[in-house]
Design a protein around this motif. Structure first.
Motif, PDB file in Angstrom:
ATOM      1  N   GLU A 366       0.820  -1.214   0.000  1.00  0.00           N
ATOM      2  CA  GLU A 366       0.000   0.000   0.000  1.00  0.00           C
ATOM      3  C   GLU A 366       0.855   1.266   0.000  1.00  0.00           C
ATOM      4  O   GLU A 366       0.458   2.290  -0.565  1.00  0.00           O
ATOM      5  CB  GLU A 366      -0.921   0.022   1.224  1.00  0.00           C
ATOM      6  N   GLU A 367       2.017   1.211   0.651  1.00  0.00           N
ATOM      7  CA  GLU A 367       2.878   2.388   0.751  1.00  0.00           C
ATOM      8  C   GLU A 367       3.959   2.409  -0.316  1.00  0.00           C
ATOM      9  O   GLU A 367       4.625   3.437  -0.479  1.00  0.00           O
ATOM     10  CB  GLU A 367       3.551   2.426   2.118  1.00  0.00           C
ATOM     11  N   ASN A 368       4.122   1.315  -1.007  1.00  0.00           N
ATOM     12  CA  ASN A 368       5.258   1.162  -1.919  1.00  0.00           C
ATOM     13  C   ASN A 368       4.813   1.082  -3.380  1.00  0.00           C
ATOM     14  O   ASN A 368       4.598   2.089  -4.035  1.00  0.00           O
ATOM     15  CB  ASN A 368       6.072  -0.074  -1.504  1.00  0.00           C
ATOM     16  N   GLU A 369       4.665  -0.124  -3.880  1.00  0.00           N
ATOM     17  CA  GLU A 369       4.331  -0.295  -5.294  1.00  0.00           C
ATOM     18  C   GLU A 369       3.014   0.373  -5.663  1.00  0.00           C
ATOM     19  O   GLU A 369       2.885   0.952  -6.747  1.00  0.00           O
ATOM     20  CB  GLU A 369       4.281  -1.785  -5.645  1.00  0.00           C
ATOM     21  N   ALA A 370       2.037   0.292  -4.772  1.00  0.00           N
ATOM     22  CA  ALA A 370       0.741   0.915  -5.066  1.00  0.00           C
ATOM     23  C   ALA A 370       0.878   2.425  -5.202  1.00  0.00           C
ATOM     24  O   ALA A 370       0.220   3.040  -6.057  1.00  0.00           O
ATOM     25  CB  ALA A 370      -0.271   0.570  -3.969  1.00  0.00           C
ATOM     26  N   GLN A 371       1.725   3.031  -4.386  1.00  0.00           N
ATOM     27  CA  GLN A 371       1.932   4.477  -4.484  1.00  0.00           C
ATOM     28  C   GLN A 371       2.666   4.829  -5.772  1.00  0.00           C
ATOM     29  O   GLN A 371       2.326   5.829  -6.438  1.00  0.00           O
ATOM     30  CB  GLN A 371       2.733   4.986  -3.280  1.00  0.00           C
ATOM     31  N   ALA A 372       3.671   4.042  -6.125  1.00  0.00           N
ATOM     32  CA  ALA A 372       4.403   4.314  -7.361  1.00  0.00           C
ATOM     33  C   ALA A 372       3.471   4.190  -8.574  1.00  0.00           C
ATOM     34  O   ALA A 372       3.494   5.025  -9.494  1.00  0.00           O
ATOM     35  CB  ALA A 372       5.582   3.350  -7.493  1.00  0.00           C
ATOM     36  N   LYS A 373       2.628   3.152  -8.598  1.00  0.00           N
ATOM     37  CA  LYS A 373       1.699   2.965  -9.713  1.00  0.00           C
ATOM     38  C   LYS A 373       0.700   4.116  -9.786  1.00  0.00           C
ATOM     39  O   LYS A 373       0.399   4.626 -10.872  1.00  0.00           O
ATOM     40  CB  LYS A 373       0.967   1.633  -9.544  1.00  0.00           C
ATOM     41  N   SER A 374       0.190   4.520  -8.638  1.00  0.00           N
ATOM     42  CA  SER A 374      -0.772   5.626  -8.612  1.00  0.00           C
ATOM     43  C   SER A 374      -0.126   6.912  -9.119  1.00  0.00           C
ATOM     44  O   SER A 374      -0.747   7.666  -9.887  1.00  0.00           O
ATOM     45  CB  SER A 374      -1.298   5.820  -7.184  1.00  0.00           C
ATOM     46  N   PHE A 375       1.094   7.160  -8.721  1.00  0.00           N
ATOM     47  CA  PHE A 375       1.805   8.356  -9.176  1.00  0.00           C
ATOM     48  C   PHE A 375       1.959   8.349 -10.693  1.00  0.00           C
ATOM     49  O   PHE A 375       1.721   9.356 -11.375  1.00  0.00           O
ATOM     50  CB  PHE A 375       3.177   8.430  -8.506  1.00  0.00           C
ATOM     51  N   LEU A 376       2.350   7.201 -11.233  1.00  0.00           N
ATOM     52  CA  LEU A 376       2.563   7.111 -12.683  1.00  0.00           C
ATOM     53  C   LEU A 376       1.264   7.292 -13.454  1.00  0.00           C
ATOM     54  O   LEU A 376       1.252   7.878 -14.542  1.00  0.00           O
ATOM     55  CB  LEU A 376       3.210   5.768 -13.026  1.00  0.00           C
ATOM     56  N   GLU A 377       0.172   6.818 -12.907  1.00  0.00           N
ATOM     57  CA  GLU A 377      -1.129   7.009 -13.552  1.00  0.00           C
ATOM     58  C   GLU A 377      -1.522   8.482 -13.590  1.00  0.00           C
ATOM     59  O   GLU A 377      -2.109   8.957 -14.568  1.00  0.00           O
ATOM     60  CB  GLU A 377      -2.196   6.203 -12.806  1.00  0.00           C
ATOM     61  N   GLN A 378      -1.170   9.210 -12.535  1.00  0.00           N
ATOM     62  CA  GLN A 378      -1.534  10.622 -12.450  1.00  0.00           C
ATOM     63  C   GLN A 378      -0.545  11.541 -13.142  1.00  0.00           C
ATOM     64  O   GLN A 378      -0.858  12.702 -13.404  1.00  0.00           O
ATOM     65  CB  GLN A 378      -1.652  11.016 -10.971  1.00  0.00           C
ATOM     66  N   HIS A 379       0.650  11.017 -13.448  1.00  0.00           N
ATOM     67  CA  HIS A 379       1.691  11.835 -14.070  1.00  0.00           C
ATOM     68  C   HIS A 379       2.273  11.079 -15.269  1.00  0.00           C
ATOM     69  O   HIS A 379       3.334  10.458 -15.187  1.00  0.00           O
ATOM     70  CB  HIS A 379       2.805  12.161 -13.060  1.00  0.00           C
ATOM     71  N   PRO A 380       1.580  11.107 -16.385  1.00  0.00           N
ATOM     72  CA  PRO A 380       2.001  10.338 -17.553  1.00  0.00           C
ATOM     73  C   PRO A 380       3.330  10.789 -18.151  1.00  0.00           C
ATOM     74  O   PRO A 380       3.889  10.081 -19.000  1.00  0.00           O
ATOM     75  CB  PRO A 380       0.845  10.543 -18.545  1.00  0.00           C
ATOM     76  N   ASN A 381       3.840  11.952 -17.724  1.00  0.00           N
ATOM     77  CA  ASN A 381       5.137  12.390 -18.213  1.00  0.00           C
ATOM     78  C   ASN A 381       6.281  11.776 -17.422  1.00  0.00           C
ATOM     79  O   ASN A 381       7.455  12.107 -17.654  1.00  0.00           O
ATOM     80  CB  ASN A 381       5.243  13.920 -18.155  1.00  0.00           C
ATOM     81  N   PHE A 382       5.972  10.870 -16.502  1.00  0.00           N
ATOM     82  CA  PHE A 382       6.997  10.132 -15.757  1.00  0.00           C
ATOM     83  C   PHE A 382       6.916   8.656 -16.106  1.00  0.00           C
ATOM     84  O   PHE A 382       5.830   8.121 -16.377  1.00  0.00           O
ATOM     85  CB  PHE A 382       6.794  10.283 -14.240  1.00  0.00           C
ATOM     86  N   THR A 383       8.050   7.989 -16.075  1.00  0.00           N
ATOM     87  CA  THR A 383       8.110   6.540 -16.266  1.00  0.00           C
ATOM     88  C   THR A 383       8.952   5.922 -15.154  1.00  0.00           C
ATOM     89  O   THR A 383       9.834   6.582 -14.596  1.00  0.00           O
ATOM     90  CB  THR A 383       8.735   6.164 -17.628  1.00  0.00           C
ATOM     91  N   ALA A 384       8.681   4.658 -14.847  1.00  0.00           N
ATOM     92  CA  ALA A 384       9.453   3.947 -13.825  1.00  0.00           C
ATOM     93  C   ALA A 384      10.689   3.333 -14.465  1.00  0.00           C
ATOM     94  O   ALA A 384      10.610   2.685 -15.510  1.00  0.00           O
ATOM     95  CB  ALA A 384       8.603   2.869 -13.178  1.00  0.00           C
ATOM     96  N   VAL A 385      11.829   3.526 -13.835  1.00  0.00           N
ATOM     97  CA  VAL A 385      13.072   2.913 -14.312  1.00  0.00           C
ATOM     98  C   VAL A 385      13.062   1.445 -13.892  1.00  0.00           C
ATOM     99  O   VAL A 385      12.824   1.130 -12.719  1.00  0.00           O
ATOM    100  CB  VAL A 385      14.300   3.630 -13.709  1.00  0.00           C
ATOM    101  N   PRO A 386      13.290   0.511 -14.817  1.00  0.00           N
ATOM    102  CA  PRO A 386      13.298  -0.914 -14.457  1.00  0.00           C
ATOM    103  C   PRO A 386      14.353  -1.220 -13.389  1.00  0.00           C
ATOM    104  O   PRO A 386      15.384  -0.552 -13.299  1.00  0.00           O
ATOM    105  CB  PRO A 386      13.638  -1.611 -15.778  1.00  0.00           C
ATOM    106  N   ALA A 387      14.089  -2.231 -12.582  1.00  0.00           N
ATOM    107  CA  ALA A 387      14.968  -2.579 -11.477  1.00  0.00           C
ATOM    108  C   ALA A 387      16.390  -2.870 -11.949  1.00  0.00           C
ATOM    109  O   ALA A 387      17.368  -2.454 -11.317  1.00  0.00           O
ATOM    110  CB  ALA A 387      14.402  -3.781 -10.726  1.00  0.00           C
ATOM    111  N   GLU A 388      16.521  -3.585 -13.065  1.00  0.00           N
ATOM    112  CA  GLU A 388      17.861  -3.908 -13.565  1.00  0.00           C
ATOM    113  C   GLU A 388      18.628  -2.647 -13.925  1.00  0.00           C
ATOM    114  O   GLU A 388      19.833  -2.519 -13.642  1.00  0.00           O
ATOM    115  CB  GLU A 388      17.742  -4.831 -14.785  1.00  0.00           C
ATOM    116  N   GLN A 389      17.935  -1.698 -14.514  1.00  0.00           N
ATOM    117  CA  GLN A 389      18.578  -0.432 -14.891  1.00  0.00           C
ATOM    118  C   GLN A 389      18.945   0.378 -13.643  1.00  0.00           C
ATOM    119  O   GLN A 389      20.000   1.017 -13.600  1.00  0.00           O
ATOM    120  CB  GLN A 389      17.645   0.367 -15.790  1.00  0.00           C
ATOM    121  N   MET A 390      18.074   0.357 -12.635  1.00  0.00           N
ATOM    122  CA  MET A 390      18.382   1.031 -11.372  1.00  0.00           C
ATOM    123  C   MET A 390      19.668   0.480 -10.767  1.00  0.00           C
ATOM    124  O   MET A 390      20.540   1.236 -10.316  1.00  0.00           O
ATOM    125  CB  MET A 390      17.235   0.828 -10.369  1.00  0.00           C
ATOM    126  N   ALA A 391      19.766  -0.836 -10.738  1.00  0.00           N
ATOM    127  CA  ALA A 391      20.925  -1.477 -10.130  1.00  0.00           C
ATOM    128  C   ALA A 391      22.209  -1.162 -10.896  1.00  0.00           C
ATOM    129  O   ALA A 391      23.258  -0.883 -10.299  1.00  0.00           O
ATOM    130  CB  ALA A 391      20.703  -2.986 -10.052  1.00  0.00           C
TER     131      ALA A 391
END
Length: 431
Positions: A366-391
């Protein structure tokens, strides 16, 4: 104080904590003031006994058939310190300052120690109302994750590369037998003793001179995944005491600029002494000033906005075991609203091509992935960096194995990574 007297004191303090619904740390402080004859070692030992009782509160109460402080202390001594009936009777002797002797029922329950058939939240030592959330996050491993969160945490240190290398720090601290942390290239780990005590760092030369800071390896990893670069403009939006601010400054080799802000200026207080000790010269503090917008000049300018978001703290139960029993269902929804607000605010400061790094010390979807997904839905000019790329961006490709199965980002936990529970997502603004 004798070991038996320490057990009696811990039982007394737990009684005050339960009766007055107070944080354990406050009750311990008040007890110390009222019992000045108790030395620092006594107070530390009593605190560890009380905290251990709260680590395994649910399973001890189930096995002992009682949630009274005495029963919880007996349970913790058996579960976490391995005392059998004979060992327990040496402490519970009824002699001067010692607790009353064990009764027949207590002896029987210690000898049997039955947890078979206990509900998951009992076996895993977490509140029953959180069982659905932990089940969603960990599935069949929820009990084991709960048990890992009920263990004692080691003392982790971050080596400040502005002052020297890890080998130098390890040599200065060799009397404490530190070992390199397995994930962070800048971490050292010191095991706690069988009584739960770790060393105090306040008088250690390496600490006083700023070569090391006390920081869990998970927190170090969260800062490393931000991949702060020399010359960048960085806003630490929820800087608090500045632990991750200092880690970012070291990554940037004192080049570029970090702006440390917190909505509660009091939380920034520790950062000033820590900055002086660390040798970090690229940090500006921006405490709040009433209605003045102290961050207005940073709008649209930041390469990185680091959001160490307010959260339930479920990932740091090893260090604050009383917090899990004081937490109430309404706290989760309150934190969720605060997280949404701080993420929405962070957008204002990110320049095109910049990034928000969203961090919590929570294990809840609820505080983690759900928040990130909700943010991306509300801000289409942002994308999530894949975990492999983050690492890879952090120079630690092996961290990709901690990619979340529930959405964007990485998640760490005591069971999977040997760290506190952390979640990290990198949200990139489009050019």
């Amino acid at each position: 104080m004798t070991p038996s007297a320490r057990v009696s004191a811990a039982i007394e303090i737990l009684g005050v904590t339960f009766g007055q619904r107070r944080p354990l740390a406050e009750a311990l402080k008040d007890w110390g003031i009222a019992h000045r004859f108790a030395g620092s070692k006594d107070r530390a030992a009593i605190a560890n006994l009380a905290f251990d009782a709260l680590r395994v509160r649910a399973s001890s109460a189930y096995a002992m058939g009682s949630d009274e402080p005495r029963a919880l202390l007996i349970g913790a001594l058996h579960d976490l310190r391995g005392l059998d009936v004979a060992g327990m009777e040496a402490l519970f002797s009824g002699e001067r300052f010692a607790p009353e002797p064990l009764n027949d029922a207590e002896r029987a329950r210690i000898g049997a120690w039955l947890l078979e058939g206990a509900p998951d939240h009992i076996a895993g030592n977490y509140p029953d109302w959180l069982a659905p959330s932990l089940g969603a996050a960990f599935g069949a491993d929820a009990v084991e994750e709960g048990r890992a969160l009920a263990t004692r945490a080691p003392v982790d240190l971050r080596v400040n590369v502005l002052k020297g290398a890890r080998d130098k720090a390890r040599k200065l601290l060799e009397h404490l037998e530190p070992e390199p942390t397995p994930l962070s290239p800048y971490g050292l780990r010191i095991a706690v003793g069988s009584d739960g005590r770790g060393p105090s760092m306040l008088a250690e030369t390496a600490y006083v001179k700023g070569l090391v800071e006390v920081q869990d390896e998970g927190s170090q990893i969260a800062a490393l995944l931000a991949a702060a670069k020399s010359g960048e403009q960085v806003l630490d939006l929820c800087a608090g005491g500045g632990g991750k601010t200092l880690a970012l400054a070291a990554q940037m080799d004192n080049r570029g600029q970090i702006y440390a802000h917190d909505s509660d200026g009091r939380r920034l207080t520790p950062i000033f002494d820590r900055l002086e000790r660390s040798g970090a010269r690229n940090v500006q503090t921006r405490p709040p000033r009433g209605q003045v917008d102290v961050l207005a000049d940073l709008a649209g300018r930041c390469d990185l906005v680091f959001v160490d978001a307010p959260c339930t703290g479920t990932g740091v139960w090893r260090r604050h075991p009383d917090a899990k029993w004081r937490m109430r269902p309404g706290a989760l929804e309150t934190r969720r609203r605060e997280q949404e607000e701080v993420l929405a605010n962070a957008v204002r400061f990110v320049k095109p091509g910049g990034r928000i790094v969203y961090v919590t010390c929570s294990i809840l979807i609820e505080e983690n992935e759900a928040q990130a997904k909700s943010f991306l839905e509300q801000h289409p000019n942002f994308t999530a960096v894949p975990a492999e790329q983050m690492a890879k961006a952090a120079g630690l490709p092996d961290l990709a194995r901690f990619a979340s199965a529930h959405g964007p980002g990485l998640r760490l936990s005591p069971r999977t990574a040997g760290t506190d529970g952390f979640y990290v997502a990198v949200l990139m603004a489009k050019e």
